[in-house]
Write a protein that holds these residues in place. Sequence first.
Motif, mmCIF file in Angstrom:
data_model
loop_
_atom_site.group_PDB
_atom_site.id
_atom_site.type_symbol
_atom_site.label_atom_id
_atom_site.label_comp_id
_atom_site.label_asym_id
_atom_site.label_seq_id
_atom_site.Cartn_x
_atom_site.Cartn_y
_atom_site.Cartn_z
ATOM 1 N N ALA A 127 83.402 36.127 -3.719
ATOM 2 C CA ALA A 127 83.946 36.498 -5.032
ATOM 3 C C ALA A 127 85.344 35.902 -5.183
ATOM 4 C CB ALA A 127 84.020 38.020 -5.145
ATOM 5 N N ALA A 128 85.754 35.676 -6.432
ATOM 6 C CA ALA A 128 87.047 35.034 -6.696
ATOM 7 C C ALA A 128 88.205 35.788 -6.030
ATOM 8 C CB ALA A 128 87.269 34.930 -8.200
ATOM 9 N N GLN A 129 88.133 37.122 -6.006
ATOM 10 C CA GLN A 129 89.190 37.926 -5.356
ATOM 11 C C GLN A 129 89.362 37.527 -3.895
ATOM 12 O OE1 GLN A 129 87.308 38.978 -7.723
ATOM 13 N NE2 GLN A 129 88.307 40.548 -8.929
ATOM 14 N N GLN A 130 88.285 37.051 -3.279
ATOM 15 C CA GLN A 130 88.342 36.711 -1.849
ATOM 16 C C GLN A 130 89.050 35.383 -1.579
ATOM 17 O OE1 GLN A 130 83.950 37.637 -1.305
ATOM 18 N NE2 GLN A 130 84.797 38.360 0.628
ATOM 19 N N ILE A 131 89.348 34.627 -2.647
ATOM 20 C CA ILE A 131 90.203 33.447 -2.465
ATOM 21 C C ILE A 131 91.489 33.638 -3.279
ATOM 22 C CG2 ILE A 131 88.484 31.786 -1.667
ATOM 23 C CD1 ILE A 131 89.403 31.624 -5.243
ATOM 24 N N GLY A 132 91.767 34.903 -3.593
ATOM 25 C CA GLY A 132 93.062 35.249 -4.169
ATOM 26 C C GLY A 132 93.160 35.204 -5.682
ATOM 27 N N LYS A 133 92.003 35.102 -6.378
ATOM 28 C CA LYS A 133 92.027 35.055 -7.850
ATOM 29 C C LYS A 133 91.263 36.242 -8.427
ATOM 30 C CE LYS A 133 93.261 30.488 -8.075
ATOM 31 N NZ LYS A 133 94.512 30.015 -8.624
ATOM 32 N N ALA A 134 91.930 37.040 -9.246
ATOM 33 C CA ALA A 134 91.251 38.176 -9.877
ATOM 34 C C ALA A 134 90.548 37.705 -11.147
ATOM 35 C CB ALA A 134 92.246 39.290 -10.174
ATOM 36 N N LEU A 135 89.319 37.172 -10.953
ATOM 37 C CA LEU A 135 88.510 36.642 -12.055
ATOM 38 C C LEU A 135 87.079 37.159 -11.929
ATOM 39 C CD1 LEU A 135 89.571 32.878 -11.907
ATOM 40 C CD2 LEU A 135 90.161 34.502 -13.732
ATOM 41 N N GLN A 136 86.340 37.134 -13.062
ATOM 42 C CA GLN A 136 84.930 37.526 -13.042
ATOM 43 C C GLN A 136 84.084 36.318 -12.648
ATOM 44 O OE1 GLN A 136 83.380 40.629 -13.879
ATOM 45 N NE2 GLN A 136 85.434 41.495 -13.765
ATOM 46 N N LEU A 137 84.177 35.942 -11.381
ATOM 47 C CA LEU A 137 83.475 34.741 -10.899
ATOM 48 C C LEU A 137 83.037 34.936 -9.460
ATOM 49 C CD1 LEU A 137 82.756 31.643 -10.822
ATOM 50 C CD2 LEU A 137 85.164 31.249 -10.279
ATOM 51 N N THR A 138 81.748 34.682 -9.206
ATOM 52 C CA THR A 138 81.254 34.756 -7.830
ATOM 53 C C THR A 138 80.216 33.663 -7.579
ATOM 54 O OG1 THR A 138 80.177 36.161 -6.175
ATOM 55 C CG2 THR A 138 79.546 36.546 -8.441
#
Length: 191
Positions: A47-58
């Motif tokens: 998920a995007a959060q896991q590369i440091g971006k808080a986005l709705q993308l996985t």
Amino acid sequence: MVLEITKYGNPVLRQKGAKIETVNAEIKKLIADMFETMEANHGVGLAAQQIGKALQLTVIDVRGAQKDRPSTLELDGKPADIEEIMPLVLINPEVTPVGEKVKGSEGCLSFPEIFGEISRPESVDVKALNEKGKPISFRCGGLLARAVQHETDHLNGLLFIDRMDKKTKAELQDELDELQAQTKLELKKKS
Ligand code: ZN
């Protein structure tokens, strides 16, 4: 480019992702990097959060696990080969649970070497945009349904430890506390 994976204790993992309005060059690059990062770390989803971006993308790819932990797919109500939608990009996904909850083992690239049994609905209906910004919808089961739910949780700032039963989480608590403290220390060093 292989990106650094954020670990438990990094506040970005608790942030709800912003909706993506257009799939521009920046998002396309991010998707390519996320696939590269996921593959380098032998994950089935990122998920995007896991590369440091808080986005709705996985991004998800369960093909490598088809033998041991199979996935099922339905397109327009008919059984389909998972190859039809793999590798999978989900932008702004909406997930509706279908069916009974089933237990299954889960890990997470943000929690190295930590695994636990998690109960989740066995199938889900998914609506999202793909990497071209086109609407897609499908029903899936097995590992893919589990991966979709795990990753969609990330996009909402939820983690698999939030879904563990009390006993499982209690058994892992020391490891979790240690990981969280280590992540916070590393973040402090960088700042
Ligand atoms: Zn995860």
